[in-house]
Design an enzyme around this catalytic site. Structure first.
Site, short mmCIF file in Angstrom:
data_model
loop_
_atom_site.label_atom_id
_atom_site.label_comp_id
_atom_site.label_asym_id
_atom_site.label_seq_id
_atom_site.Cartn_x
_atom_site.Cartn_y
_atom_site.Cartn_z
N ASP A 146 -7.78 -2.30 -5.74
CA ASP A 146 -8.73 -2.14 -5.19
C ASP A 146 -8.29 -0.61 -4.63
OD1 ASP A 146 -11.33 -0.79 -4.22
OD2 ASP A 146 -10.96 -2.74 -2.43
N ASP A 151 0.95 -0.90 -0.26
CA ASP A 151 -0.04 -0.15 -0.29
C ASP A 151 1.17 1.61 -0.06
OD1 ASP A 151 -3.19 0.32 0.67
OD2 ASP A 151 -1.70 1.93 1.10
N CYS A 171 -15.33 0.85 -4.80
CA CYS A 171 -16.75 0.28 -3.73
C CYS A 171 -17.24 1.67 -4.96
CB CYS A 171 -16.58 0.65 -3.01
SG CYS A 171 -15.47 1.96 -1.48
#
Length: 383
Positions: free
Chosen positions: A284, A246, A337
């Protein structure tokens, strides 16, 4: 705290949120200044605040003002509570209603009834077509709690039995037995031994369905790992080598501990240190979060087109950044999302134009209420 005192607390918190404070920060501020409030009080106040934010415009219309008092008055009128018995001014209850407040309020109209910001509606409608109103209405209700059974530890029936023994009841999803919807006892999960021992993880249904649809791989990279939920799901699926990365190392602080608890083998890569290529690369990406607005309803009211345009550039940059890590014949899985087309299908179409050595295997949108959160995934293959 009495029920009326809880409503009074919710009014104060909502006023701070409407003034620009994030909901979690406003709740934490109230909690720290209200040491007398027990866990039941804190949970009840949180529910009042979040329900009010999910239905902010419709309840403000019913209550006659866009304020904490207006939203809670609207809640009383919507749910059948007599507001005169709530706004008593006695003890810690809200002050009595004025004549103007009693006379104000009307049935919500147009986008007020859908509880969406005006700015997002054209894009929402364009993205969702005939489902636009249905999905908006679903976002007005609380999302269910979903768990993922850790196949490295137990099977679904064993997990259900372990949770049942601790007062938590669940039912498996019809298509994915390792996905359990909690039907009772959700607030007990964090303190349960099933959670502490790594038998289950909190994870919404939509990303579980997405991860279950990923192609098989020997070596996988979760490039935007965050807290590591998808990396843990990949490890539990039997992938031999999983690397989590990340841009912010702080987001992965708990991942090593979570992996040990789950019995999962995950290599954690420092920001910018990923090397080599992988059979499967999962991204994501940061997004508007429009698919999760019933979990983070205050974010719905902070939506802006300039912020969305900045996110679109970030998503494009991340996609281009991971291309060197996708092995020949390997797969790139892009996830958001979000339910908005510019972040989803449009982003993939532009990527395929820039990178003709990739082709799309499939893409899928998950929408509430049937798939819990709104979620998008496209799986691309390198030629």
């Amino acid at each position: 705290m009495t029920p009326n005192a809880r409503i009074s607390a919710a009014i104060d918190i909502l006023d701070h949120v409407l003034g620009g404070m994030p909901a979690e920060a406003a709740l934490l501020r109230w909690s720290r200044s209200s040491r007398f409030a027990g866990s039941g009080d804190r949970n009840a106040v949180r529910d009042l605040v979040f329900d009010g934010l999910r239905r902010l415009r419709s309840r403000a219309a019913l209550g006659g003002s866009m304020s904490g008092r207006g939203v809670m008055l609207g809640m009383c009128r919507e749910t059948g509570l007599d507001p005169v018995n709530v706004f008593t001014g006695e003890g810690h209850a809200p002050l009595p209603l004025t004549a103007a407040e009693l006379a104000a309020g009307q049935a919500p109209k147009g986008l007020e009834a859908l509880d969406l910001p005006d700015e997002v509606w054209p894009l929402w409608q364009q993205s969702l077509g005939h489902r636009a109103e249905d999905v908006a209405l679903a976002m007005r209700d609380r999302a269910p709690v979903w768990l993922r059974v850790n196949a490295l530890r137990v099977d679904p029936q064993q997990a259900i039995a372990a949770l049942q023994a601790e007062g938590i009841t669940c039912q498996p999803h019809s298509e994915l037995p390792t996905a359990l919807m909690v039907t009772d006892g959700a607030r007990k999960i964090a303190a349960s031994s099933a959670y502490r021992d790594g038998l289950i993880e909190l994870q919404d249904l939509s990303p579980q369905l997405a991860c279950a649809a990923l192609p098989a791989a020997k070596r996988a990279l979760d490039y935007c790992a965050g807290g590591g939920g998808k990396a843990l799901a990949l490890a539990a699926s039997g992938i031999g080598s999983v690397v989590a990365h990340d841009a912010s190392a702080a987001r992965m602080t708990d991942l090593a501990q979570r992996a040990r608890r789950a019995g999962a083998r995950i290599q954690i890569a420092a920001p910018g240190s990923v090397k080599g290529s992988f059979d499967l690369v999962l991204v994501d990406v940061p997004c508007s979060g429009s698919g999760t607005w019933r979990r983070t309803p205050d974010a719905k009211w902070r939506f802006s087109m300039p912020a969305l345009h900045n996110l679109l550039q970030t998503q494009k940059d991340i996609l281009d950044e991971v291309v060197p890590h996708v092995a020949p014949k390997g797969h790139l899985a892009y996830m958001t999302c979000s339910v908005l087309t510019p972040e989803n299908g449009d982003q993939i179409a532009a990527f395929l134009t820039r990178h003709p050595d990739f082709e799309q295997d499939f893409q899928r949108s998950f929408l509430p209420p049937e798939a819990s959160d709104g979620f998008f995934m496209a799986v691309l293959r390198r030629r």
